[in-house]
Write an enzyme that holds these catalytic residues in place. Structure first.
Site, short mmCIF file in Angstrom:
data_model
loop_
_atom_site.label_atom_id
_atom_site.label_comp_id
_atom_site.label_asym_id
_atom_site.label_seq_id
_atom_site.Cartn_x
_atom_site.Cartn_y
_atom_site.Cartn_z
N ASP A 74 44.44 29.45 62.21
CA ASP A 74 46.35 30.12 61.69
C ASP A 74 46.33 28.69 60.54
O ASP A 74 45.25 27.39 60.96
CB ASP A 74 46.98 29.91 62.53
CG ASP A 74 46.82 29.37 63.78
OD1 ASP A 74 46.33 28.04 63.48
OD2 ASP A 74 47.25 29.82 64.64
N ASN A 116 54.05 31.37 75.36
CA ASN A 116 54.35 32.86 75.70
C ASN A 116 53.12 34.09 76.05
O ASN A 116 53.63 34.47 75.40
CB ASN A 116 55.42 33.08 74.24
CG ASN A 116 54.61 33.08 72.45
OD1 ASN A 116 53.18 32.13 72.46
ND2 ASN A 116 54.79 33.36 71.57
N HIS A 123 50.99 33.20 73.24
CA HIS A 123 49.80 33.63 71.97
C HIS A 123 48.48 33.03 72.09
O HIS A 123 48.18 32.19 72.64
CB HIS A 123 51.15 33.18 70.68
CG HIS A 123 51.42 31.74 70.54
ND1 HIS A 123 52.00 31.26 69.69
CD2 HIS A 123 50.15 31.26 70.45
CE1 HIS A 123 51.76 30.03 69.82
NE2 HIS A 123 51.05 30.15 70.38
N GLU A 177 52.01 36.76 67.95
CA GLU A 177 52.56 36.14 68.69
C GLU A 177 53.60 37.74 69.85
O GLU A 177 52.81 39.25 69.00
CB GLU A 177 54.68 35.77 68.40
CG GLU A 177 54.04 34.82 66.86
CD GLU A 177 54.56 33.53 68.09
OE1 GLU A 177 54.63 33.69 69.10
OE2 GLU A 177 55.01 32.56 67.36
#
Ligand code: PGA
Length: 222
Positions: free
Chosen positions: A62, A123, A125, A130
């Site tokens: 990313d 979280n 991801h 996400e």
């Protein structure tokens, strides 16, 4: 299965062994690489081993939507922590770009990723996929969640300075890798790691998709 290791040094060195084995077996390897705090020890270890990267092709997971020369871009991170310290050719180092379909085409022309190294966010991801990301997702522009912006503010000094959008490989893209390694470091990651690896496979926990891959190894240390 989560392999619990004794130290960060051991985590870095075990994953470095896997990368080294891959590069020695197949010099023209295609790797997917992560950024963040977790792989810093891995990159130091790989640099120490003085491997031949001259035939290796990398794709980063990313990148923020920001100037690539910005000191906190993932381009800068990779140059500083790995690329500038090895003999890899800059032209062989790829980051997701727009149009994202062209990036996917570029990955496709290399006919498959041999080894993908991942981290996991608090979280759940992977890359910037996400919670709620489709398991079929491909490379695309995404909005970062408040949680990720907070988590990453430690690199930028303040949450306001963290870019709000990024380009990420999709979960579908990542799952096409032949082999996947997930690295996690720190007690704050253990709970989400257990949920992802042992809980329900759901788009609410993006990393849970890894349960469907047939060659995944997970390494954790606190
Ligand atoms: P970290 O990030 O290695 O900095 O904890 C992992 C991630 O968010 O994927």
């Amino acid at each position: 299965m989560i392999n619990i290791l004794n130290s960060y040094k051991e985590l870095s060195s075990i994953v470095a062994d896997i990368v080294e084995k891959q590069l020695r077996k197949q010099p023209l390897s295609k790797l997917i690489l992560p950024t963040g705090s977790t792989p810093l020890g891995l990159y130091d270890e790989l640099v120490k081993r003085k491997l031949d990267w001259s035939h290796t092709i990398t794709f980063n997971l990313d990148e923020y939507l920001m100037n690539h020369d910005h000191p906190y871009s993932y381009h800068s991170y990779m140059k500083k922590n790995l690329f500038d310290r090895t003999n890899i050719y800059p032209n062989n180092c790829n980051f997701p770009f727009r149009p994202t379909l062209s990036f996917e085409d570029k990955m496709y022309t290399y006919r498959g990723i041999d080894l993908c190294i991942l981290g996991i966010g608090s979280n759940g991801h992977i890359a910037f996929n996400e919670p709620g990301s489709s398991f079929k997702s491909r490379t695309r522009v995404v909005d970062l969640t408040e949680q990720t912006i907070q988590d990453n503010s430690r690199f930028f000094g303040s949450a306001e300075d963290v870019p709000k959008q990024a380009i990420t490989m999709g979960l579908g893209t990542i799952m096409e890798s032949k082999k996947i390694i997930l690295m996690a470091n720190g007690k704050h990651k253990l709970n989400i790691l257990k949920v992802a690896m042992n809980g329900k496979v759901t788009e609410d926990v993006p990393a849970s998709i890894l349960q469907k891959h047939n060659d995944v190894e997970v390494f954790y240390c606190d």
